[in-house]
Design a protein around this motif. Sequence first.
Motif, mmCIF file in Angstrom:
data_model
loop_
_atom_site.group_PDB
_atom_site.id
_atom_site.type_symbol
_atom_site.label_atom_id
_atom_site.label_comp_id
_atom_site.label_asym_id
_atom_site.label_seq_id
_atom_site.Cartn_x
_atom_site.Cartn_y
_atom_site.Cartn_z
ATOM 1 N N GLU A 1 34.237 48.938 38.158
ATOM 2 C CA GLU A 1 34.805 48.766 39.489
ATOM 3 C C GLU A 1 36.106 47.982 39.398
ATOM 4 N N ASP A 2 36.195 47.131 38.391
ATOM 5 C CA ASP A 2 37.337 46.248 38.254
ATOM 6 C C ASP A 2 37.410 45.807 36.801
ATOM 7 N N SER A 3 38.501 45.149 36.455
ATOM 8 C CA SER A 3 38.632 44.685 35.077
ATOM 9 C C SER A 3 39.650 43.559 35.007
ATOM 10 N N THR A 4 39.611 42.866 33.889
ATOM 11 C CA THR A 4 40.604 41.853 33.548
ATOM 12 C C THR A 4 41.148 42.254 32.182
ATOM 13 N N GLY B 1 36.419 31.528 26.983
ATOM 14 C CA GLY B 1 37.343 31.678 28.102
ATOM 15 C C GLY B 1 36.980 32.777 29.084
ATOM 16 N N PHE B 2 35.829 33.418 28.893
ATOM 17 C CA PHE B 2 35.441 34.506 29.790
ATOM 18 C C PHE B 2 35.176 34.005 31.217
ATOM 19 N N ALA B 3 34.558 32.831 31.352
ATOM 20 C CA ALA B 3 34.265 32.301 32.682
ATOM 21 C C ALA B 3 35.556 32.059 33.457
ATOM 22 N N THR B 4 36.551 31.495 32.804
ATOM 23 C CA THR B 4 37.832 31.254 33.475
ATOM 24 C C THR B 4 38.495 32.572 33.853
ATOM 25 N N GLU B 5 38.451 33.545 32.952
ATOM 26 C CA GLU B 5 39.067 34.848 33.222
ATOM 27 C C GLU B 5 38.396 35.526 34.416
ATOM 28 N N LEU B 6 37.075 35.524 34.434
ATOM 29 C CA LEU B 6 36.333 36.111 35.548
ATOM 30 C C LEU B 6 36.594 35.337 36.837
ATOM 31 N N ALA B 7 36.530 34.011 36.778
ATOM 32 C CA ALA B 7 36.711 33.188 37.968
ATOM 33 C C ALA B 7 38.109 33.367 38.560
ATOM 34 N N ARG B 8 39.118 33.420 37.721
ATOM 35 C CA ARG B 8 40.491 33.628 38.212
ATOM 36 C C ARG B 8 40.590 34.967 38.954
ATOM 37 N N HIS B 9 39.984 35.987 38.372
ATOM 38 C CA HIS B 9 40.000 37.316 38.994
ATOM 39 C C HIS B 9 39.236 37.301 40.323
ATOM 40 N N ALA B 10 38.072 36.659 40.342
ATOM 41 C CA ALA B 10 37.260 36.604 41.565
ATOM 42 C C ALA B 10 37.989 35.855 42.677
ATOM 43 N N VAL B 11 38.667 34.767 42.351
ATOM 44 C CA VAL B 11 39.418 34.019 43.365
ATOM 45 C C VAL B 11 40.516 34.905 43.954
ATOM 46 N N ALA B 12 41.215 35.641 43.100
ATOM 47 C CA ALA B 12 42.259 36.554 43.596
ATOM 48 C C ALA B 12 41.649 37.614 44.517
#
Length: 191
Positions: A13-16, A113-124
């Motif tokens: 559905e989405d990706s980083t 760093g996966f949590a930060t990557e996911l969290a940054r994407h979720a906040v956006a």
Amino acid sequence: MPDMEPLSGAEPEDSTSRLTLHRPRREDVPELFAILSDPLVWTHLPSGRHREIERTAQAVERWDAEWERDGISTWVVRERGVAQAIGYGGLSSLDGVAWNLGYRFAVRAQGRGFATELARHAVARAHAEGPALPVIAYLLEHNVASAAVARRVGLELVDRGPDAGNPDPEAVRLVFASRALSPEELTAARR
């Protein structure tokens, strides 16, 4: 050792840059249960550990209902090109007054760093889906790694108090948010 078989089937559905994010499906329950039943994943909240696969199935059903209702919820997280899930995370609506950011990763995926990557994407995504709502993350005070992730994605500490519903009466909950919270928003974050 993670299963290195390429992911087949539904497109994400989405990706980083390093992750693919999929809406949870019934077929994901065994993989998610393997993560959620691992006591090492629940170091900061042992009472949260899933001991029956049915509890994980209920979580997937709840996330699916949130996707239907809110257009966003929790994703199953995989490394790009890898079949095995490494965690889950995303957003949930807190009574329609705030977005709650949450995630959990398998031990083998932590510290990368996966949590930060996911969290940054979720906040956006939260700002795109419901820009009027603040993004919050609540966590236990001794969970230093999650507090660091919250700060890295631009959330600031706005509240500190007892952790409602925690079997440990000494547990302290921190609430991080993307902006100052109204009393109604803070009440939702304290539940």
